[in-house]
Design a protein around this motif. Structure first.
Motif, PDB file in Angstrom:
ATOM      1  N   ARG A   1      94.223 -54.020  49.268  1.00 43.17           N
ATOM      2  CA  ARG A   1      93.215 -54.234  48.210  1.00 43.17           C
ATOM      3  C   ARG A   1      92.454 -52.940  47.911  1.00 43.17           C
ATOM      4  O   ARG A   1      92.089 -52.682  46.757  1.00 43.17           O
TER       5      ARG A   1
ATOM      6  N   MET B   1      94.716 -50.961  45.825  1.00 42.24           N
ATOM      7  CA  MET B   1      94.732 -51.553  44.490  1.00 42.24           C
ATOM      8  C   MET B   1      93.582 -50.997  43.641  1.00 42.24           C
ATOM      9  O   MET B   1      93.764 -50.711  42.451  1.00 42.24           O
ATOM     10  N   LYS B   2      92.416 -50.826  44.241  1.00 39.66           N
ATOM     11  CA  LYS B   2      91.265 -50.269  43.511  1.00 39.66           C
ATOM     12  C   LYS B   2      91.571 -48.855  43.016  1.00 39.66           C
ATOM     13  O   LYS B   2      91.191 -48.485  41.911  1.00 39.66           O
TER      14      LYS B   2
ATOM     15  N   LEU C   1      94.641 -47.758  42.351  1.00 37.97           N
ATOM     16  CA  LEU C   1      95.658 -47.927  41.301  1.00 37.97           C
ATOM     17  C   LEU C   1      95.052 -48.352  39.965  1.00 37.97           C
ATOM     18  O   LEU C   1      95.638 -48.096  38.908  1.00 37.97           O
ATOM     19  N   GLU C   2      93.895 -48.997  40.005  1.00 43.02           N
ATOM     20  CA  GLU C   2      93.251 -49.457  38.768  1.00 43.02           C
ATOM     21  C   GLU C   2      92.961 -48.305  37.815  1.00 43.02           C
ATOM     22  O   GLU C   2      92.869 -48.497  36.608  1.00 43.02           O
ATOM     23  N   SER C   3      92.857 -47.081  38.337  1.00 40.43           N
ATOM     24  CA  SER C   3      92.613 -45.911  37.494  1.00 40.43           C
ATOM     25  C   SER C   3      93.795 -45.621  36.563  1.00 40.43           C
ATOM     26  O   SER C   3      93.664 -44.864  35.606  1.00 40.43           O
TER      27      SER C   3
ATOM     28  N   ASN D   1      95.195 -47.797  34.647  1.00 35.13           N
ATOM     29  CA  ASN D   1      95.034 -48.654  33.466  1.00 35.13           C
ATOM     30  C   ASN D   1      96.256 -49.504  33.140  1.00 35.13           C
ATOM     31  O   ASN D   1      96.666 -49.600  31.983  1.00 35.13           O
TER      32      ASN D   1
ATOM     33  N   PRO E   1      98.122 -53.451  34.293  1.00 31.84           N
ATOM     34  CA  PRO E   1      97.914 -54.675  35.060  1.00 31.84           C
ATOM     35  C   PRO E   1      98.501 -54.516  36.462  1.00 31.84           C
ATOM     36  O   PRO E   1      99.586 -53.949  36.619  1.00 31.84           O
ATOM     37  N   ILE E   2      97.780 -54.994  37.460  1.00 34.87           N
ATOM     38  CA  ILE E   2      98.253 -54.969  38.843  1.00 34.87           C
ATOM     39  C   ILE E   2      98.306 -56.407  39.326  1.00 34.87           C
ATOM     40  O   ILE E   2      97.295 -57.116  39.305  1.00 34.87           O
TER      41      ILE E   2
END
Length: 142
Positions: A82, A85-86, A88-90, A92, A94-95
């Protein structure tokens, strides 16, 4: 014309997070099958490597394996995923978290039945697990 068609085909990126290595798999453009790709090292260049894959392969979403125990509960490893995942959010995109219970075990058993030598198994298991995770997601879609 071929390049235009290629841009219409959307692929999924499957990732199997590990402390040292991250397994990588990519779907075909139709979203039917997952193919393992060479793993990437989990280091300061990880996001750059993933970004390059996303751009080269026209990735539409990331499928990230989420480890759970037998009862379906999340432990320490899931917390690490998790956190990843944060980061990877950079990118842009969908994860989507995909249950990865027993993926490494299943892949290791499969490689053993194929008589893959230990050294080669170690090099393949991460990306094979990523393909297993991604294929599970694709099967749910279809």
């Amino acid at each position: 014309m071929v390049k235009q068609l290629y841009k219409l085909m959307k692929k999924y990126l499957g990732l199997d997070f590990g402390e040292k290595r991250i397994g990588v798999a990519i779907s075909d453009g139709l979203g039917l099958t997952a193919q393992p790709k060479p793993f990437i090292y989990n280091n300061e260049a990880t996001i750059t490597s993933i970004k390059k894959i996303i751009e080269e392969e026209n990735i539409c979403a990331i499928i990230l394996g989420l480890p759970k125990d037998r009862e379906g509960k999340e432990g320490k490893k899931a917390t690490e995923v998790r956190q990843f995942m944060k980061i990877l959010e950079s990118l842009n995109l969908p994860i989507i978290l995909q249950d990865e219970r027993y993926s490494t075990v299943a892949v290791t058993k499969h490689l053993l039945t194929m008589d893959v030598k230990r050294k080669k198994r170690k090099q393949q298991v991460d990306s094979q697990a990523a393909a297993f995770i991604l294929q599970g997601y694709l099967d749910k879609l279809n």
